[in-house]
Scaffold this active site. Structure first.
Site, mmCIF file in Angstrom:
data_model
loop_
_atom_site.group_PDB
_atom_site.id
_atom_site.type_symbol
_atom_site.label_atom_id
_atom_site.label_comp_id
_atom_site.label_asym_id
_atom_site.label_seq_id
_atom_site.Cartn_x
_atom_site.Cartn_y
_atom_site.Cartn_z
ATOM 1 N N LYS A 30 0.597 6.610 -9.762
ATOM 2 C CA LYS A 30 0.625 5.163 -10.259
ATOM 3 C C LYS A 30 0.601 5.251 -11.611
ATOM 4 O O LYS A 30 0.376 6.300 -12.126
ATOM 5 C CB LYS A 30 -0.831 4.765 -9.723
ATOM 6 C CG LYS A 30 -0.815 2.991 -9.980
ATOM 7 C CD LYS A 30 -0.211 2.696 -8.493
ATOM 8 C CE LYS A 30 -0.365 1.003 -8.464
ATOM 9 N NZ LYS A 30 -0.124 0.488 -7.061
HETATM 10 P P1 NAD Z 1 1.267 -10.245 -8.435
HETATM 11 O O1 NAD Z 1 1.108 -9.870 -9.821
HETATM 12 O O2 NAD Z 1 2.422 -10.744 -7.780
HETATM 13 O O3 NAD Z 1 0.261 -11.173 -7.854
HETATM 14 C C1 NAD Z 1 -1.340 -11.221 -8.165
HETATM 15 C C2 NAD Z 1 -2.032 -12.381 -7.973
HETATM 16 O O4 NAD Z 1 -3.473 -12.299 -7.962
HETATM 17 C C3 NAD Z 1 -1.480 -13.634 -8.697
HETATM 18 O O5 NAD Z 1 -1.310 -14.822 -8.029
HETATM 19 C C4 NAD Z 1 -2.857 -13.942 -9.694
HETATM 20 O O6 NAD Z 1 -2.860 -15.025 -10.410
HETATM 21 C C5 NAD Z 1 -3.903 -13.290 -8.793
HETATM 22 N N1 NAD Z 1 -5.057 -13.060 -9.711
HETATM 23 C C6 NAD Z 1 -5.295 -12.185 -10.712
HETATM 24 N N2 NAD Z 1 -6.635 -11.979 -11.026
HETATM 25 C C7 NAD Z 1 -7.254 -12.872 -10.178
HETATM 26 C C8 NAD Z 1 -8.453 -13.168 -9.952
HETATM 27 N N3 NAD Z 1 -9.616 -12.638 -10.834
HETATM 28 N N4 NAD Z 1 -8.966 -13.812 -8.735
HETATM 29 C C9 NAD Z 1 -8.080 -14.381 -8.368
HETATM 30 N N5 NAD Z 1 -6.765 -13.922 -8.135
HETATM 31 C C10 NAD Z 1 -6.360 -13.580 -9.014
HETATM 32 O O7 NAD Z 1 0.613 -8.823 -7.711
HETATM 33 P P2 NAD Z 1 0.804 -8.260 -6.239
HETATM 34 O O8 NAD Z 1 2.064 -7.413 -6.111
HETATM 35 O O9 NAD Z 1 0.573 -9.417 -5.170
HETATM 36 O O10 NAD Z 1 -0.412 -7.468 -5.993
HETATM 37 C C11 NAD Z 1 -1.694 -7.831 -5.501
HETATM 38 C C12 NAD Z 1 -2.516 -6.644 -5.130
HETATM 39 O O11 NAD Z 1 -1.718 -5.988 -3.840
HETATM 40 C C13 NAD Z 1 -2.680 -5.748 -6.220
HETATM 41 O O12 NAD Z 1 -4.082 -4.933 -5.691
HETATM 42 C C14 NAD Z 1 -1.562 -4.690 -5.790
HETATM 43 O O13 NAD Z 1 -2.103 -3.344 -6.440
HETATM 44 C C15 NAD Z 1 -1.536 -4.725 -4.157
HETATM 45 N N6 NAD Z 1 -0.372 -4.216 -3.775
HETATM 46 C C16 NAD Z 1 0.587 -4.738 -3.910
HETATM 47 C C17 NAD Z 1 1.940 -4.427 -3.410
HETATM 48 C C18 NAD Z 1 3.186 -4.780 -3.679
HETATM 49 O O14 NAD Z 1 4.321 -4.436 -2.692
HETATM 50 N N7 NAD Z 1 3.263 -5.809 -4.425
HETATM 51 C C19 NAD Z 1 1.879 -3.125 -2.316
HETATM 52 C C20 NAD Z 1 0.498 -2.794 -2.152
HETATM 53 C C21 NAD Z 1 -0.470 -3.352 -2.830
#
Ligand code: NAD
Length: 425
Positions: free
Chosen positions: A115
């Site tokens: 990561k």
């Molecule tokens: P992103 O940046 O697209 O979205 C994050 C979202 O969370 C946004 O809507 C933001 O406003 C919201 N957010 C941030 N802080 C917050 C809080 N304190 N309370 C409520 N909402 C909050 O990110 P993403 O890619 O959707 O990733 C989200 C999670 O999923 C992360 O933990 C990431 O590691 C995990 N993840 C993502 C992927 C992927 O393919 N994108 C894969 C596996 C895991």
């Protein structure tokens, strides 16, 4: 036997990294793993910190801290996203890298775990500044990333455009075009169909698999989804398409609740046309993120950031089923509340593994130079996610444990067997 009690820099007992270590310990103890193998398995293989100097649009030069942790390469090259956020730090990146090692083993893709992250606020930076920052990061890491060494992907705060700059900077440095150095690329640059929705799709598939085990009918199920980015919004849309009523959604601006169900397509249009924010969304009443987590729904999907469900709020959660779209949303101290109340938790290393599964398909397509149609991507993702779910479910039954520890058992068993076969210096 396994007595190591590692401490993170901030020393919090409920933080993300300590939670992962505590679960690793539980799983390794159940497996009867010897201490040397356990210590070798959890120790990160390589941790790199870089200071990135970037010329800002106002002419000043700013220094940004960047990290890349390659946690494990036992099952294949490092693999894991890159996060751009203000609170990025080495403990978080190390925890996320460790989680990737476990996740890749659970879902059976031929990768180790890694990561990366840069401490920055991408929302306050211009496109040009983000491009220069990304190129500086790629330049500094060019010796440790690569299609056979470590393959980054998007995460919070990064997207396919950032991946495109990484490919370009890395390719210039090595002297040939190397699209397979990252996944989550734009389609025209060798990205895979289905990658954008892959994580949300995996959340939907594992949620439906869990609901079937629990005898929950999608048409009678209500849900709350925390986070409305890539994972949250797509999970919400796909769950709604299966008949589940999404009563609450949220993002960093707060929570939004509608007893009759939120129109997810409308919310997505609103989010996309309001600079990726739900602020001002009128299709629902305003609630806090804490109220969202404890809302009166059957299914809860935390899909924002880590450390959201802790011993402070776990006992107030009403959902019967929690499917972790985010990485590390639940602290280890909260796990016992769900075990006691017989609430099923589909853990992050299983529930959100659809993203890395399709990243693996993207990497494989880059290596073949042969691209799949969307049906093949969906079919293979669905098969991989259902197989992983069944593997973890059967392990939970076999060891009489919960789904989280079962997923850790599946991963640690696979990695430790490989380590023993490969041997050490
Ligand atoms: P992103 O940046 O697209 O979205 C994050 C979202 O969370 C946004 O809507 C933001 O406003 C919201 N957010 C941030 N802080 C917050 C809080 N304190 N309370 C409520 N909402 C909050 O990110 P993403 O890619 O959707 O990733 C989200 C999670 O999923 C992360 O933990 C990431 O590691 C995990 N993840 C993502 C992927 C992927 O393919 N994108 C894969 C596996 C895991």
């Amino acid at each position: 036997m396994i007595a190591t009690e590692e401490k993170t820099q901030n020393g919090h007992q409920e933080d993300f990294y300590n939670s992962i270590l505590s679960r690793c310990r539980q799983a390794a103890t159940i497996l009867g793993l010897d201490e040397d193998t356990y210590n070798a398995l959890i120790a990160p293989s390589k941790e790199v910190k870089v200071n990135l100097t970037v010329k800002m649009d106002n002419g000043r030069v700013k220094v940004f801290e960047g990290y890349r942790v390659i946690h494990s390469i036992y099952l294949g090259p490092g693999k894991g996203g890159i996060r751009y956020a203000n609170n990025v730090n080495i403990d978080e990146v190390r925890a996320l890298a460790t989680g990737m090692t476990l996740k890749n083993a659970v879902v059976d893709v031929p990768f180790g775990g890694a990561k990366g992250g840069i401490k920055c606020n991408p929302r306050e930076m211009t496109k040009g500044e983000l491009e220069r920052l990304t190129r500086a990061y790629a330049y500094q890491l060019a010796d440790i990333i690569g299609p056979d060494r470590d393959i980054p992907a998007p995460d919070v705060g990064t997207d396919s455009q950032i991946m495109a700059w990484l490919v370009d900077a890395y390719s210039r440095r090595v002297g040939f075009s190397s699209p397979g150095v990252v996944t989550g690329k734009p389609l025209v640059m060798g990205g895979s169909l289905g990658r954008v929705e892959a994580t949300g799709r995996g959340v939907m598939i594992t949620a439906l698999a869990a609901m079937e085990k629990l005898g929950m009918n999608p048409n009678e199920t209500t849900a709350a989804v925390q986070g409305f980015g890539n994972v949250g919004s797509i999970s919400a849309r796909l769950l709604a398409e299966k008949g589940i009523k999404i009563k609450a959604i949220s993002d960093v601006s707060g929570g939004y609740y509608n007893e009759k169900g939120i129109d997810i397509d409308l919310a997505i249009d609103y989010y996309n046309s309001h600079d990726m924010s739900l602020e001002g969304f009128t299709g629902a009443d305003i609630i806090s993120n804490d109220e969202l987590l404890t809302a009166d729904v059957n299914l809860l999907v935390p899909a924002a950031i880590e450390d959201q469900i802790t011993s402070q709020n776990a006992d107030r959660i009403k959902a019967r089923l929690i499917v972790e779209g985010a990485n590390g949303p639940t602290s280890a101290a909260a796990d016992k509340f769900f075990i006691d109340k017989d609430i099923m938790v589909v853990p992050d290393i299983l529930a959100n593994a659809g993203g890395v599964t399709v990243s693996y398909f993207e990497w494989a397509q880059n290596r073949m130079g042969y691209y799949w149609d969307i049906d093949r991507v969906y079919r293979r993702e669905d098969r991989a996610m259902n197989a992983a779910f069944e593997r973890v479910y059967a392990t939970a039954k076999h060891y009489k444990t919960d789904m989280r520890i079962a997923a850790y058992i599946v991963a640690i068993d696979k990695i430790s067997s490989t380590m023993k076969l490969r041997g050490v210096f």
